[in-house]
Design a protein around this motif. Sequence first.
Motif, PDB file in Angstrom:
ATOM      1  N   PRO A 144       0.649  -1.338  -0.048  1.00 14.78           N
ATOM      2  CA  PRO A 144       0.023   0.042  -0.072  1.00 14.78           C
ATOM      3  C   PRO A 144       0.812   1.275  -0.066  1.00 14.78           C
ATOM      4  O   PRO A 144       0.424   2.098  -0.388  1.00 14.78           O
ATOM      5  N   CYS A 145       2.249   1.199   0.319  1.00 14.62           N
ATOM      6  CA  CYS A 145       2.978   2.440   0.364  1.00 14.62           C
ATOM      7  C   CYS A 145       3.375   2.886  -0.824  1.00 14.62           C
ATOM      8  O   CYS A 145       4.030   3.924  -0.878  1.00 14.62           O
ATOM      9  N   GLU A 249       8.360  -4.458   1.099  1.00 13.65           N
ATOM     10  CA  GLU A 249       8.260  -5.596   1.999  1.00 13.65           C
ATOM     11  C   GLU A 249       9.335  -5.524   3.161  1.00 13.65           C
ATOM     12  O   GLU A 249       8.972  -5.926   4.145  1.00 13.65           O
ATOM     13  N   TYR A 250      10.710  -5.201   2.991  1.00 10.63           N
ATOM     14  CA  TYR A 250      11.412  -4.826   3.935  1.00 10.63           C
ATOM     15  C   TYR A 250      10.863  -3.997   5.102  1.00 10.63           C
ATOM     16  O   TYR A 250      11.043  -4.422   6.226  1.00 10.63           O
ATOM     17  N   PHE A 251      10.728  -3.077   4.576  1.00  9.01           N
ATOM     18  CA  PHE A 251      10.126  -1.744   5.661  1.00  9.01           C
ATOM     19  C   PHE A 251       8.963  -2.265   6.438  1.00  9.01           C
ATOM     20  O   PHE A 251       8.403  -1.767   7.502  1.00  9.01           O
ATOM     21  N   ALA A 252       8.048  -2.926   5.532  1.00 12.51           N
ATOM     22  CA  ALA A 252       6.651  -3.349   6.287  1.00 12.51           C
ATOM     23  C   ALA A 252       6.950  -4.452   7.272  1.00 12.51           C
ATOM     24  O   ALA A 252       6.553  -4.617   8.201  1.00 12.51           O
ATOM     25  N   ARG A 253       7.901  -5.271   7.076  1.00 16.69           N
ATOM     26  CA  ARG A 253       8.319  -6.420   8.014  1.00 16.69           C
ATOM     27  C   ARG A 253       8.964  -5.651   9.253  1.00 16.69           C
ATOM     28  O   ARG A 253       8.675  -6.138  10.557  1.00 16.69           O
ATOM     29  N   VAL A 254      10.094  -4.710   9.041  1.00 18.47           N
ATOM     30  CA  VAL A 254      10.403  -4.052  10.223  1.00 18.47           C
ATOM     31  C   VAL A 254       9.524  -3.413  10.982  1.00 18.47           C
ATOM     32  O   VAL A 254       9.525  -3.209  12.327  1.00 18.47           O
ATOM     33  N   TRP A 255       8.277  -2.570  10.261  1.00 21.70           N
ATOM     34  CA  TRP A 255       7.405  -1.883  10.983  1.00 21.70           C
ATOM     35  C   TRP A 255       6.520  -3.002  11.761  1.00 21.70           C
ATOM     36  O   TRP A 255       6.272  -2.529  12.834  1.00 21.70           O
ATOM     37  N   ARG A 256       6.313  -4.077  11.145  1.00 25.22           N
ATOM     38  CA  ARG A 256       5.251  -5.082  11.929  1.00 25.22           C
ATOM     39  C   ARG A 256       5.895  -5.560  13.137  1.00 25.22           C
ATOM     40  O   ARG A 256       5.451  -5.711  14.333  1.00 25.22           O
ATOM     41  N   SER A 307      18.302  -2.130   0.861  1.00 27.89           N
ATOM     42  CA  SER A 307      18.341  -1.711  -0.765  1.00 27.89           C
ATOM     43  C   SER A 307      19.286  -2.852  -1.225  1.00 27.89           C
ATOM     44  O   SER A 307      19.574  -2.715  -2.373  1.00 27.89           O
ATOM     45  N   ALA A 308      19.706  -3.836  -0.344  1.00 27.76           N
ATOM     46  CA  ALA A 308      20.504  -5.059  -0.954  1.00 27.76           C
ATOM     47  C   ALA A 308      19.903  -5.633  -2.176  1.00 27.76           C
ATOM     48  O   ALA A 308      18.679  -6.150  -2.121  1.00 27.76           O
TER      49      ALA A 308
END
Length: 318
Positions: A144-145, A249-256, A307-308
């Motif tokens: 969604p972001c 998806e990385y930032f979504a995982r970290v946020w959750r 960004s890896a």
Amino acid sequence: MNTDVLWPDPEWAESRVLRIQTKLHQWAIEDPDRRFDDLFNLVCDPAVLVVAWTRVRGNRGKRSAGVDGLRPDAVFSAAEGFLPRLRVDLKARAFLPLPVRERMIPKPGTSKRRRLGIPTARDRTVQAALKLVLEPIFEADFQPCSYGFRPRRRAQDAIAEIHQFASRSYEWVLEGDIEGCFDNIDHVALMDRVRRRVGDNRVLALVKAFLHAGVLGEDGVVRNTATGTPQGGILSPLLANIVLTDLDEYFARVWRRDSGSTYQRTKRRRAGLANYRIVRYADLCRARHKSAYAASGVMPRERSEASAGLGSRLRHAA
């Protein structure tokens, strides 16, 4: 040219393509692990090619020719020659993209110039057909972001999301962009991501062919394209969004993991840590923070992890 194919009128073709896209999108939503195996026949479907050509012919770039010198606005009655020949070449696996014609254009707001790739009319039509088939599948996976170059999403929507976060006491904005995003996308990382959803080797071969088509520079020299997708290509924004889904998806995982509950966010604030949300428009990212500490103490550590594999560098400025 007689190919025993009835070419539909644009209105009927649009209706058929919409039905195809609706089914593909629904199937992709229902099964996040599904790989689609028979997409090539959809790319070659006369209705898909008619809609693809209609969009190429109606685009403002219709007056620009690729390396073959053929402008889309100079093609009349495409169903009588242009599209049948293109479909025959696709079905026979004889279609091969030509290098894109490079033009350097001013970069808005700066004195710099950026590269614009201009594919041939045939290549644009096939790219548009691929986009019609692939986009509804990958839309099911996008976060969604993400707001850039997506159906029914605009830059104004991304701005509205930022304003919404601001009204919920997020106080700081961190803005970043991915340096040379379109030029540096790693082909291996991109194709790995595409293969998660696409099992049709013929479609995968088409996508790879466009990635490796090369660029005819303004100096008349053809250069290989080992990385990146040409800016200006119809398929390029979709491919960029596909590979940048890893970032989302990385930032979504970290946020959750770290900030998914009110308790976690309160605990982080008390410890002087940031709570942040990401809003991405293409290769431009903005994060809203509840702590000034975030600008110097949190994002630099995480940005290299995020960004890896993208083949690009994430840079930012508060």
